[in-house]
Write an enzyme that holds these catalytic residues in place. Structure first.
Site, short mmCIF file in Angstrom:
data_model
loop_
_atom_site.label_atom_id
_atom_site.label_comp_id
_atom_site.label_asym_id
_atom_site.label_seq_id
_atom_site.Cartn_x
_atom_site.Cartn_y
_atom_site.Cartn_z
CB CYS A 292 -13.34 19.29 32.13
SG CYS A 292 -14.20 18.26 33.35
CG ASP A 293 -15.37 14.17 31.29
OD1 ASP A 293 -15.61 15.34 31.63
OD2 ASP A 293 -16.12 13.23 31.58
#
Length: 374
Positions: A157-158
């Site tokens: 998700c980063d």
């Protein structure tokens, strides 16, 4: 008895007024600019030389530094931004298909918009065009992880903070629809892979999902799912930076708006009494103490949401004010922003008032730049 009650009420009122007065200065433009300048200067004097200069950590820091420059119009910060670009020859990182190495070019594009110097944007345009015409297997070390994630290029998700805003900035700046379409495609793949529609949060990667084939569910000590604060902070920050660029009539804009508002509402409910968020969003009692980087990104994104009119001011302003007060408590007199969780991928307790990192400072600078606009 009546006099005693009235006296107690008077004392409570005095304490309340004192508490408000003690924090009022934190919202004055002059004070915010001072804090931004101190944080930026301290970080510039303490570079993290263990990372490559084109690393994602610097991508987050210089995104914040540029925001601080816009807020303060500091010539010193402008020179630092220009020097950074010249040192890197305005190049992205070495790994073409790895989202992390696309973070720093966001600042190159911002600088190009000011200066108009072709050297600031041309190398990244060439890199993205090559990205679009080659297969991810040509970037070492990515193929296996991407295949495990059902072919999702941004499988953590980063990445939603690193690559999508760069593509949107490039597309808007050059008026090239193909870069916006690429952002839409890549973002939605990650959304479909990692977004939890029950919790309205993102799993860090497939190893933290509860419904992915072959993955044993991970649980916090209280039985809740594991949702990492900074991971969702990256997402919120990325969404804010995307939406800031997209025109109101962009066909897919509503997808980003809806996702942003859903996460914002969930994050609002998870704020702790000190105004900050814990490294584990759903098990805060197991991770006492607020954390600067995740909290900084939330403060930034929510404040931007208010400033842009996407979030209701009356509902979110108290949240943002508490968050900024909490963040200011983490900043030391010399400007250093402490209580930053080191690089990782899940909740940890491995940080203290002396723990710092350039991406944590970047989050603080982004937050402060939006607080000025409030």
């Amino acid at each position: 008895m009546k006099k005693i009650i009235l006296s107690l009420l008077g004392i409570v009122l005095m304490i309340s007024v004192f508490a408000q007065n003690a924090t009022t200065h934190l919202f004055q433009r002059k004070e915010i600019k001072k804090r931004l300048n101190r944080a930026a200067c301290w970080q510039l004097k303490h570079p993290q030389n263990e990372y490559k200069f084109t690393d994602w950590t610097n991508g987050a820091f210089y995104a914040g530094l540029f925001a601080a420059y816009e807020a303060s119009e500091s010539k010193k910060l402008y020179k630092a931004l220009y020097k950074m670009g010249e040192s890197n020859k305005w190049q992205m990182g070495e790994l073409l298909h790895h989202a992390d190495d696309h973070a720093l070019p966001q600042t190159y594009i911002d600088m190009y918009r000011i200066c108009g110097e072709e050297k600031m944007i041309h190398p990244y345009k060439q890199a993205v065009d090559k990205f679009m015409s080659t297969h991810y297997s040509e970037t070492p070390g990515l193929a296996n992880a991407i295949e495990r994630a059902n072919g999702t290029l941004m499988f953590w998700c980063d990445a939603l903070f690193m690559l999508p805003p760069a593509l949107v900035k490039l597309g808007i700046t050059l008026n090239e629809e193909k870069y916006l379409s690429l952002c839409d495609s890549l973002f939605k793949q990650t959304y479909e892979l990692l977004y939890d529609h029950e919790e309205h949060l993102y799993a860090r990667d497939i190893s933290y999902k509860w419904d992915f084939p072959g993955v044993k569910p991970r649980k916090e000590s209280n039985g809740e799912k594991v949702f990492w604060s900074r991971g969702n902070g990256w997402v919120m920050g990325g969404l804010a930076r995307i939406l800031k660029e997209l025109p109101e009539d962009y066909p897919n804009r509503q997808f980003y708006v809806s996702n942003f508002k859903e996460i914002a509402e969930r994050i609002r409910t998870l704020q702790q009494p000190d105004g900050l968020w814990r490294t584990s969003l759903l098990d805060p009692d197991s991770y006492p103490g607020g954390e600067a980087s995740g909290s900084g990104f939330y403060c930034y994104a929510l404040a931007w949401g208010i400033n842009s009119g996407i979030l209701e001011r009356e509902e979110y302003l108290p949240v943002v004010r508490k968050a900024w007060i909490g963040l200011c408590a983490l900043q030391q007199k010399n400007g250093k922003v402490g209580w930053v969780q080191p690089i990782g991928q899940d909740p940890k307790k491995n940080f203290s008032s002396e723990s710092w990192s350039n991406f944590g400072t970047g989050a603080f600078l982004l937050a402060g730049s939006e607080m000025i606009n409030l």
